[in-house]
Design a protein around this motif. Structure first.
Motif, PDB file in Angstrom:
ATOM      1  N   GLY A 106       0.847  -1.251   0.073  1.00 40.86           N
ATOM      2  CA  GLY A 106       0.024  -0.059   0.010  1.00 40.86           C
ATOM      3  C   GLY A 106       0.626   1.262   0.114  1.00 40.86           C
ATOM      4  N   SER A 107       2.198   1.419  -0.320  1.00 43.38           N
ATOM      5  CA  SER A 107       3.025   2.364  -0.221  1.00 43.38           C
ATOM      6  C   SER A 107       3.706   2.472  -1.440  1.00 43.38           C
ATOM      7  N   LYS A 108       4.621   3.659  -1.636  1.00 47.61           N
ATOM      8  CA  LYS A 108       5.401   3.837  -2.754  1.00 47.61           C
ATOM      9  C   LYS A 108       6.713   3.088  -2.610  1.00 47.61           C
ATOM     10  N   PRO A 109       7.310   2.612  -3.500  1.00 49.02           N
ATOM     11  CA  PRO A 109       8.707   1.957  -3.348  1.00 49.02           C
ATOM     12  C   PRO A 109       9.669   2.770  -2.407  1.00 49.02           C
ATOM     13  N   GLN A 110      10.311   2.337  -1.679  1.00 48.05           N
ATOM     14  CA  GLN A 110      11.372   2.971  -0.715  1.00 48.05           C
ATOM     15  C   GLN A 110      12.738   2.355  -0.654  1.00 48.05           C
ATOM     16  N   THR A 111      13.676   3.087  -0.635  1.00 45.55           N
ATOM     17  CA  THR A 111      15.203   2.743  -0.542  1.00 45.55           C
ATOM     18  C   THR A 111      15.593   2.314   0.844  1.00 45.55           C
ATOM     19  N   GLN A 112      15.924   1.012   0.972  1.00 48.89           N
ATOM     20  CA  GLN A 112      16.502   0.747   2.454  1.00 48.89           C
ATOM     21  C   GLN A 112      17.795   0.251   2.420  1.00 48.89           C
ATOM     22  N   THR A 113      18.391   0.473   3.671  1.00 48.83           N
ATOM     23  CA  THR A 113      19.909   0.011   3.715  1.00 48.83           C
ATOM     24  C   THR A 113      19.896  -1.044   4.738  1.00 48.83           C
ATOM     25  N   ALA A 114      20.818  -1.936   4.452  1.00 48.64           N
ATOM     26  CA  ALA A 114      21.170  -2.987   5.474  1.00 48.64           C
ATOM     27  C   ALA A 114      22.877  -3.275   5.515  1.00 48.64           C
ATOM     28  N   ALA A 115      23.146  -3.574   6.626  1.00 53.60           N
ATOM     29  CA  ALA A 115      24.672  -3.773   6.764  1.00 53.60           C
ATOM     30  C   ALA A 115      25.078  -5.073   6.289  1.00 53.60           C
ATOM     31  N   LEU A 116      26.312  -5.045   5.833  1.00 56.62           N
ATOM     32  CA  LEU A 116      26.922  -6.253   5.338  1.00 56.62           C
ATOM     33  C   LEU A 116      27.948  -6.997   6.333  1.00 56.62           C
ATOM     34  N   THR A 117      27.764  -8.287   6.725  1.00 58.44           N
ATOM     35  CA  THR A 117      28.636  -8.753   7.521  1.00 58.44           C
ATOM     36  C   THR A 117      29.833  -9.444   6.673  1.00 58.44           C
ATOM     37  N   GLU A 118      29.744  -9.577   5.350  1.00 62.03           N
ATOM     38  CA  GLU A 118      30.874  -9.742   4.490  1.00 62.03           C
ATOM     39  C   GLU A 118      31.773  -8.899   4.314  1.00 62.03           C
ATOM     40  N   ARG A 119      32.916  -8.820   4.288  1.00 64.19           N
ATOM     41  CA  ARG A 119      33.932  -7.978   4.402  1.00 64.19           C
ATOM     42  C   ARG A 119      33.833  -7.264   2.883  1.00 64.19           C
ATOM     43  N   VAL A 120      34.026  -5.975   2.767  1.00 65.05           N
ATOM     44  CA  VAL A 120      34.060  -5.280   1.538  1.00 65.05           C
ATOM     45  C   VAL A 120      35.505  -4.874   1.130  1.00 65.05           C
ATOM     46  N   ARG A 121      36.217  -5.421   0.653  1.00 63.42           N
ATOM     47  CA  ARG A 121      37.745  -5.011   0.477  1.00 63.42           C
ATOM     48  C   ARG A 121      38.237  -3.948  -0.241  1.00 63.42           C
ATOM     49  N   VAL A 122      39.395  -3.653  -0.034  1.00 61.11           N
ATOM     50  CA  VAL A 122      39.961  -2.444  -0.551  1.00 61.11           C
ATOM     51  C   VAL A 122      41.160  -2.937  -1.690  1.00 61.11           C
ATOM     52  N   PRO A 123      41.187  -2.249  -2.663  1.00 63.59           N
ATOM     53  CA  PRO A 123      42.250  -2.728  -3.951  1.00 63.59           C
ATOM     54  C   PRO A 123      43.552  -2.171  -3.145  1.00 63.59           C
ATOM     55  N   ARG A 124      44.804  -3.110  -3.354  1.00 67.83           N
ATOM     56  CA  ARG A 124      45.960  -2.649  -3.182  1.00 67.83           C
ATOM     57  C   ARG A 124      46.512  -1.562  -3.717  1.00 67.83           C
ATOM     58  N   SER A 125      45.765  -1.313  -4.951  1.00 70.01           N
ATOM     59  CA  SER A 125      46.469  -0.278  -5.942  1.00 70.01           C
ATOM     60  C   SER A 125      46.269   1.129  -5.316  1.00 70.01           C
ATOM     61  N   VAL A 126      45.630   1.238  -4.479  1.00 67.61           N
ATOM     62  CA  VAL A 126      45.402   2.749  -3.583  1.00 67.61           C
ATOM     63  C   VAL A 126      46.480   2.860  -2.706  1.00 67.61           C
ATOM     64  N   LEU A 127      47.283   2.003  -2.207  1.00 63.34           N
ATOM     65  CA  LEU A 127      48.387   2.151  -1.241  1.00 63.34           C
ATOM     66  C   LEU A 127      49.364   3.459  -1.556  1.00 63.34           C
ATOM     67  N   PRO A 128      49.603   3.343  -2.742  1.00 63.50           N
ATOM     68  CA  PRO A 128      50.695   4.346  -3.259  1.00 63.50           C
ATOM     69  C   PRO A 128      49.893   5.660  -3.040  1.00 63.50           C
ATOM     70  N   ARG A 129      48.705   5.888  -3.636  1.00 59.49           N
ATOM     71  CA  ARG A 129      47.983   7.355  -3.323  1.00 59.49           C
ATOM     72  C   ARG A 129      47.967   7.573  -1.989  1.00 59.49           C
ATOM     73  N   ILE A 130      47.708   6.742  -1.201  1.00 56.69           N
ATOM     74  CA  ILE A 130      47.811   6.847   0.617  1.00 56.69           C
ATOM     75  C   ILE A 130      49.119   7.225   0.964  1.00 56.69           C
ATOM     76  N   GLU A 131      49.815   6.619   0.578  1.00 60.14           N
ATOM     77  CA  GLU A 131      51.353   7.064   0.971  1.00 60.14           C
ATOM     78  C   GLU A 131      51.868   8.208   0.581  1.00 60.14           C
ATOM     79  N   ALA A 132      51.363   9.034  -0.336  1.00 57.08           N
ATOM     80  CA  ALA A 132      51.815  10.155  -1.051  1.00 57.08           C
ATOM     81  C   ALA A 132      51.135  11.287  -0.284  1.00 57.08           C
ATOM     82  N   VAL A 133      50.131  11.226   0.360  1.00 57.21           N
ATOM     83  CA  VAL A 133      49.301  12.212   1.323  1.00 57.21           C
ATOM     84  C   VAL A 133      50.333  12.789   2.249  1.00 57.21           C
ATOM     85  N   PRO A 134      50.413  14.220   2.200  1.00 55.34           N
ATOM     86  CA  PRO A 134      51.507  14.752   3.429  1.00 55.34           C
ATOM     87  C   PRO A 134      50.976  14.469   4.505  1.00 55.34           C
ATOM     88  N   GLY A 135      51.879  14.316   5.604  1.00 57.13           N
ATOM     89  CA  GLY A 135      51.434  13.861   7.175  1.00 57.13           C
ATOM     90  C   GLY A 135      51.483  12.289   7.159  1.00 57.13           C
TER      91      GLY A 135
END
Length: 442
Positions: A106-135
């Motif tokens: 009886g309602s309009k479609p709604q966007t819902q959120t749910a937490a994932l218990t499966e880990r969302v991983r990070v590409p190793r390719s971003v390591l050089p970008r982070i290391e180049a940040v000052p500080g």
């Protein structure tokens, strides 16, 4: 004297003489308060049993509501414990929430959120970008995988005892030890694929020392490793470890092989240069990750089209979320459970308390009729009953609030022992009411 005057000869004109004026003076606010105070005091001493029943109902109501209120507040303020990333100024991790479209009846479609218990991983390719940040002093990829450690007699060695039971044991790269930070107390770092470093607590309970052999099983068959060193968190005893997890450190190549995803990592811990705060580093990291080519999580192409696939930069208490990925969904489920029970308790309490008070007043209907007959006004009777109820309710509320603290602690303990609170979810409690928790050295 004119006709129609109500003032008698020799009477004081300032004193009320007419019946209407005398009634108004008799029902004045000051006189009503004085009369109510007098009658309430006498009534409470006379009707001890009735008001004792009301006090008991209000005390129980205050006790239950206050304890559940503290539990709801604790769940709302709870967060994942920060242990393994205690020395990191920030942690870069994937977004652990997914979005989907639902259409309630009886309602309009709604966007819902749910937490994932499966880990969302990070590409190793971003390591050089982070290391180049000052500080940024260093950016360290942390791969986490389960490890089973057995004693020489074949018995299993679990992680440290926590409030929610025995903790798991995880394997990591030796480089990731600097994120806690762990320091070697004996031996040396693992130099080959068959060497490991155990945390002090795990080594003490397993009964092993440097040079001994241990049997470890991770993602494959059990294998024999030699203990090359024993490490402990900085600033703590040699036989100590983390509060909610055991740690086994492998060589970097061996850990990446056992983790099973060499092109991605679970999270990236960021160590800051001396004098650089997390607040200063956060916008710099955010700018580096959201540049001309925004960094995305490893499974960005396979996720739902409305999901946020950008990488998160976590600081403060948020650093614990990548350590315990089940803490966020479990906290929300616990909050919903406690809120539902608390609402039910409020409804039952209203019915029980109102009926108890009504019964106590109804039993005094003849007494109130007699008071009306001797001149008490309805306002004075209402004020008398209200004063009695306020005195009993205030006393019961204070007593219930004081007793709610131990009940709240017992409730949290019961939820932990029943598995409703996962390992690693830190729920704030009144200071000094629980055993000391492990805290990372900074």
């Amino acid at each position: 004297m004119p006709l129609g005057s109500s003032t008698l000869p020799g009477a004081d004109p300032a004193r009320p003489s007419g019946p209407d004026e005398m009634a108004r003076n008799h029902d004045s606010p000051a006189r009503t308060r004085h009369t109510a105070r007098f009658l309430a005091g006498r009534s409470m001493r006379t009707h001890t049993k009735a008001w004792t029943a009301v006090f008991a109902a209000l005390l129980l109501t205050s006790l239950v509501l206050s304890s559940f209120g503290l539990a709801v507040l604790s769940a709302a303020l709870g967060h994942a414990s920060v242990e393994r990333y205690g020395a990191a100024a920030a942690v870069v991790a994937g977004d652990q929430e997914t979005r989907f479209t639902a259409k309630p009846w009886g309602s309009k479609p709604q966007t819902q959120t749910a937490a994932l218990t499966e880990r969302v991983r990070v590409p190793r390719s971003v390591l050089p970008r982070i290391e180049a940040v000052p500080g940024v002093r260093a950016a360290i990829a942390d791969d986490t995988f389960p490890v089973a450690l057995t004693r020489p007699d074949g018995s299993l060695v679990v992680g440290p005892d926590s409030d929610s039971g025995a903790s798991p044991v995880y394997g990591h790269t030796w480089r990731a030890a600097a994120l806690a930070p762990f320091t070697l107390r004996d031996g040396r770092a693992p130099a080959g694929p068959e060497q490991v470093v155990l945390d002090g607590d795990l080594a003490a309970r397993a009964g092993v020392r440097v040079g001994d052999e241990v049997r470890l099983q991770s993602t494959g068959a059990p294998e024999t490793y030699r203990v090359s060193g024993i490490a402990a968190p900085e600033g703590r005893a040699d036989d100590s470890g983390l509060g909610n997890q055991g740690a086994v450190f492998f060589s970097d190549e061996r850990a990446r092989l056992l983790a099973g995803h060499p092109e991605t990592t679970d999270a990236i811990g960021v160590l800051a240069d001396p004098g650089v705060s997390a607040g200063t580093l956060h916008p710099r990291l955010r700018e580096a990750l959201d540049g001309a080519e925004p960094a995305r999580s490893a499974a960005a192409d396979a996720r739902y089209k409305d999901d946020n696939t950008s990488l998160r930069v976590l600081t403060g208490n948020g650093r614990g979320e990548p350590e315990f990925v089940t803490s966020a969904p479990s906290r929300m489920s616990l909050l919903a459970l406690l809120g539902s029970v608390c609402s039910l308790v409020v409804l039952i309490a209203l019915l029980v308390v109102s009926s108890t008070v009504a019964q106590a007043i109804h039993q005094r209907s003849r007494e109130m009729a007699l008071l009306r007959a001797v001149g008490a006004t309805p306002r004075q009777l209402r004020a008398m009953v209200g004063r009695e109820v306020n005195v009993v309710a205030a006393t019961a509320a204070v007593a219930g609030a004081i007793g709610a603290v131990p009940v709240f602690l017992a409730l949290i303990k019961m939820l932990r022992t029943r598995g409703a609170v996962p390992i690693g979810l830190e729920l704030p409690t009144p200071s000094g009411c629980t055993r000391p928790r492990w805290s990372p050295a900074r």
